[in-house]
Design an enzyme around this catalytic site. Structure first.
Site, PDB file in Angstrom:
ATOM      1  CB  THR A  46      20.671 -21.517  21.760  1.00 59.87           C
ATOM      2  OG1 THR A  46      21.311 -21.979  22.547  1.00 59.87           O
ATOM      3  CG2 THR A  46      20.475 -19.666  21.304  1.00 59.87           C
ATOM      4  CE1 TYR A  68      24.731 -18.916  19.595  1.00 63.50           C
ATOM      5  CE2 TYR A  68      24.087 -19.220  21.997  1.00 63.50           C
ATOM      6  CZ  TYR A  68      25.049 -19.769  20.318  1.00 63.50           C
ATOM      7  OH  TYR A  68      24.252 -21.027  20.001  1.00 63.50           O
TER       8      TYR A  68
END
Length: 290
Positions: free
Chosen positions: A103, A127
């Site tokens: 990501t 995250y």
């Protein structure tokens, strides 16, 4: 023939691969979701790979609840770090080619030009930290024939995502505010899935290789929302707001543009423009209005 294991098969990218696999008759696919296979369970993963004689593994499994991760770090770590470490160990032991999705959240969003694969990560969220830890585990274990593909702003006709949220709100409200000071490149999960499946037979690396993939073009969330409303012909008025007007538990990067030149150069692929891909997704959803 390749025997391909797809983990996280109920997510956006996994669902798109599931919808496409009939177009790849030379491959045999095995799809698993988190209820069927915990990627952090070494024994279960090894048994699954051996039982199906897996030759390639596409890891779509991830803890992606960005805000929830701020108070659920242990679960995010279990999937995004420990699970990915286990995948790398298993793939190395069984000589399985691996494609792992990561990501833009591994970066801090303070850049002024598209992030390259060699730029220094600096995640600002739990995250992002756990996803980076997963990347680092793969690089440390170093299984051959492995690609790490960072992507951003993923949406699909499957699952919950920004496009479907905007369509719903566009039908319910006369107006809504969307942040204009966060910039990135939307990624249609179907394009990402197609790219991965096309690349799979061509993976030949002596150590893990990092790539970036998003659709072409740069846009703010505000402009993205405006285009969704325009294509779907929804009367909802979209107003630009600053990030500080829409506080969230996890800090969002202001700049999430990823440089995709390396992937295009090394594999000779063409990347669709974001508006064309949005058009295709809205058509798939039956929401495109001419």
């Amino acid at each position: 023939m390749a025997n391909i294991l797809v983990t996280g098969a109920n997510g956006q990218v996994g669902s798109e691969i599931n919808a496409l696999y009939a177009f790849y008759p030379k491959h045999r696919f095995v799809f698993t979701c988190k209820e069927e296979l915990d990627i952090a369970d070494a024994s279960a993963l090894t048994l699954t790979c051996k039982a199906h004689a897996i030759t390639h593994l596409i890891n779509c499994a991830a803890y992606t609840a960005v805000d929830k991760a701020e108070t659920d770090a242990q679960r995010a770590q279990h999937v995004n770090h420990l699970g990915v470490r286990n995948l790398a160990l298993t793939c190395k032991a069984l000589d399985i080619a691996l494609v792992h999705l990561s990501t833009d959240y591994v970066f801090d969003g303070k850049h002024y030009k598209p992030y390259t694969e060699t730029d220094t990560p600096n995640p600002q969220t739990i995250y992002g930290q756990t996803k980076l830890a997963g990347e680092q585990a793969i690089l440390e274990i170093s299984p051959k024939n492995t690609l790490i593909i960072r992507t951003a702003w993923v949406y699909s006709s499957f699952g919950n995502n920004f496009v479907k949220t905007m369509l719903r709100l566009g039908k319910e409200r006369e107006s809504l505010g969307v942040v204009y000071d966060q910039v990135g490149s939307p990624t249609y999960a179907k394009d990402l899935a197609n790219m991965i499946l096309d690349l799979l037979p061509r993976i030949q690396t002596s150590s893990p290789t990092m790539y970036h993939y998003t659709n072409e073009g740069v846009v703010s969330w505000f402009d993205f929302a405006k285009e969704i409303m325009r294509m779907a012909k929804l009367p909802c008025r979209v107003n630009p707001i600053e990030t500080k007007e829409y506080p969230t538990p996890a800090k969002r990067p202001h700049y999430s543009v990823l440089n995709t030149q390396a992937l295009k150069r090394d594999f000779g692929i063409e990347v669709p423009y974001w508006k064309d891909s949005l058009d295709a997704c809205l058509n798939a959803l039956g929401e495109r209005r001419s």
